[in-house]
Each structure stands twice: as C-alpha cells, then as structure tokens.
Design a protein around this motif. Structure first.
Motif, mmCIF file in Angstrom:
data_model
loop_
_atom_site.group_PDB
_atom_site.id
_atom_site.type_symbol
_atom_site.label_atom_id
_atom_site.label_comp_id
_atom_site.label_asym_id
_atom_site.label_seq_id
_atom_site.Cartn_x
_atom_site.Cartn_y
_atom_site.Cartn_z
ATOM 1 N N VAL A 128 0.609 6.260 -2.316
ATOM 2 C CA VAL A 128 1.918 5.938 -1.772
ATOM 3 C C VAL A 128 2.746 5.296 -2.891
ATOM 4 C CG1 VAL A 128 3.162 4.796 0.097
ATOM 5 C CG2 VAL A 128 0.798 5.498 0.450
ATOM 6 N N PHE A 129 3.984 5.760 -3.039
ATOM 7 C CA PHE A 129 4.867 5.312 -4.108
ATOM 8 C C PHE A 129 6.086 4.598 -3.530
ATOM 9 C CE2 PHE A 129 2.878 9.306 -5.377
ATOM 10 C CZ PHE A 129 2.391 9.030 -6.652
ATOM 11 N N ASN A 130 6.902 4.074 -4.434
ATOM 12 C CA ASN A 130 8.238 3.605 -4.080
ATOM 13 C C ASN A 130 9.200 4.085 -5.167
ATOM 14 O OD1 ASN A 130 8.218 1.639 -6.251
ATOM 15 N ND2 ASN A 130 7.068 0.268 -4.927
ATOM 16 N N ASP A 151 5.154 -0.051 -0.817
ATOM 17 C CA ASP A 151 5.229 1.366 -1.159
ATOM 18 C C ASP A 151 5.555 2.126 0.123
ATOM 19 O OD1 ASP A 151 4.607 1.057 -3.873
ATOM 20 O OD2 ASP A 151 2.459 1.106 -3.476
ATOM 21 N N TYR A 152 6.233 3.289 -0.020
ATOM 22 C CA TYR A 152 6.703 3.945 1.205
ATOM 23 C C TYR A 152 6.868 5.454 1.133
ATOM 24 C CZ TYR A 152 10.919 2.896 -1.495
ATOM 25 O OH TYR A 152 11.832 2.768 -2.509
ATOM 26 N N LYS A 168 12.906 -1.210 0.542
ATOM 27 C CA LYS A 168 11.682 -1.920 0.917
ATOM 28 C C LYS A 168 11.916 -2.809 2.136
ATOM 29 C CE LYS A 168 9.601 -1.954 -3.681
ATOM 30 N NZ LYS A 168 9.302 -2.763 -4.870
ATOM 31 N N ASN A 184 0.686 -2.653 -1.199
ATOM 32 C CA ASN A 184 -0.192 -2.531 -2.357
ATOM 33 C C ASN A 184 -0.385 -3.925 -2.949
ATOM 34 O OD1 ASN A 184 -1.411 -2.045 -4.805
ATOM 35 N ND2 ASN A 184 -0.101 -0.329 -5.346
ATOM 36 N N ASP A 193 8.435 2.974 -8.710
ATOM 37 C CA ASP A 193 7.363 3.690 -9.409
ATOM 38 C C ASP A 193 7.907 4.924 -10.113
ATOM 39 O OD1 ASP A 193 5.529 1.838 -8.392
ATOM 40 O OD2 ASP A 193 5.042 3.096 -6.664
ATOM 41 N N ASN A 221 9.242 -4.203 -8.608
ATOM 42 C CA ASN A 221 7.821 -4.376 -8.290
ATOM 43 C C ASN A 221 7.325 -5.776 -8.653
ATOM 44 O OD1 ASN A 221 7.541 -1.868 -7.135
ATOM 45 N ND2 ASN A 221 6.656 -0.908 -8.935
ATOM 46 N N SER A 275 5.045 9.234 0.215
ATOM 47 C CA SER A 275 3.814 9.945 -0.103
ATOM 48 C C SER A 275 4.084 11.447 0.002
ATOM 49 C CB SER A 275 2.713 9.536 0.880
ATOM 50 O OG SER A 275 1.484 10.082 0.498
ATOM 51 N N ASP A 322 16.029 -0.295 -4.475
ATOM 52 C CA ASP A 322 14.636 -0.334 -4.038
ATOM 53 C C ASP A 322 14.370 -1.537 -3.142
ATOM 54 O OD1 ASP A 322 12.100 0.976 -4.044
ATOM 55 O OD2 ASP A 322 11.330 -0.567 -5.389
#
Length: 154
Positions: free
Chosen positions: A131-133, A116-117, A21, A48, A136, A104, A119, A17
C-alpha cells in the motif's frame, strides 16, 4: 527562480498528501477497500509503522529518527542549490523527493505511523499487499529525476 518553484512544489506535495491522509483517516475504516478507476486502483487505509513494507516496525523510534535525519540532509542539499545554477532536473527531483519526505516524516513524528492508502490489484500476492501514498510516488519520481540529472552531468 526554478529553485523557488521547486520549494513551492515540495510544499504543495506535503499539503496535498496531508489532506489526502486526513481524509482517508476520517472516511475509511482500517482494512476497508474502495475501488477506483474501474478497479485498477484500490483505496484502503493502512497504518505503516515501519519503513517500506513495514521494515523496522518494531524500531519505530529509530525509523523516525533516520527519516528525520535524511530529510534534514536532503533539505540542506536542496538549500545549497539556491547558490548555484545547477540542473533544473536536480532541483525538480529534490522538490518531489522533499515533498514526499516531509509528509512521511511528519506522519512518523506526529502520528507514529505513515498513512498509506493506494494499492494495485495484481495477481502477485506479494505485490498486491503493498500500500502506497502520494508521498511514496513523489519520493520515487524525485529519486529518478535526481539520478537522471546526475547521469547527464557525469
């Protein structure tokens, strides 16, 4: 042995992750959208500054502190699993949850926001703006596995 593999899982999630990111931060402008999987996924860069759905974005320090406390608590729970045989589902769940939590929490402490990236293009505007990563999703998977392990052992 399962516990060690789950620790490696958590570390792998964190690294994966973090790499994603960093790539998103370097390759996409804020608000830029790219279609993936024939438009079933949207790739976009979003900062976020709070928790889920930007809750608490005006209290970033409190959110970061709470994130750190919860991550440390779950780390202690995970370390406690080294001392007993316990459920493999519990350990795997903790591995997923901690990998996501570390990533996170790292963002909150170092970047001061979570990157976050991902959706989903759905018709409901409330859902489509979320929007998630990867972290999440891993936290969600981990929480579900922990719940299943708890229900099985009850």
């Amino acid at each position: 042995m399962v516990t060690v593999l789950c620790a490696i899982l958590a570390a792998g999630i964190f690294v994966l992750d973090l790499l994603l990111k960093n790539r998103i931060e370097s390759k996409l402008e804020e608000g830029e959208i790219r279609l993936l999987c024939d438009g079933r996924l949207l790739l976009k860069r979003y900062h976020n500054k709070g928790a889920f759905l930007d809750l608490g974005e005006k209290k970033q320090g409190m959110i970061a502190g709470l994130s750190l406390l919860l991550t440390l608590f779950m780390t202690a729970v995970f370390l406690a699993t080294f001392t007993f045989r316990g459920s493999a589902a519990l350990k795997v769940g903790l591995g997923f949850l901690l990998g996501g939590a570390y990533s996170n929490t790292y963002d909150r402490l170092v970047r001061k926001y979570v990157v976050d990236y991902v959706s989903f293009p759905v018709k409901n505007p409330r859902i489509s703006r979320i929007v998630f990563n990867i972290s999440d999703f891993c936290i969600l998977i981990g929480a579900l596995l922990i719940t299943v392990a708890h229900i099985r052992n009850s």
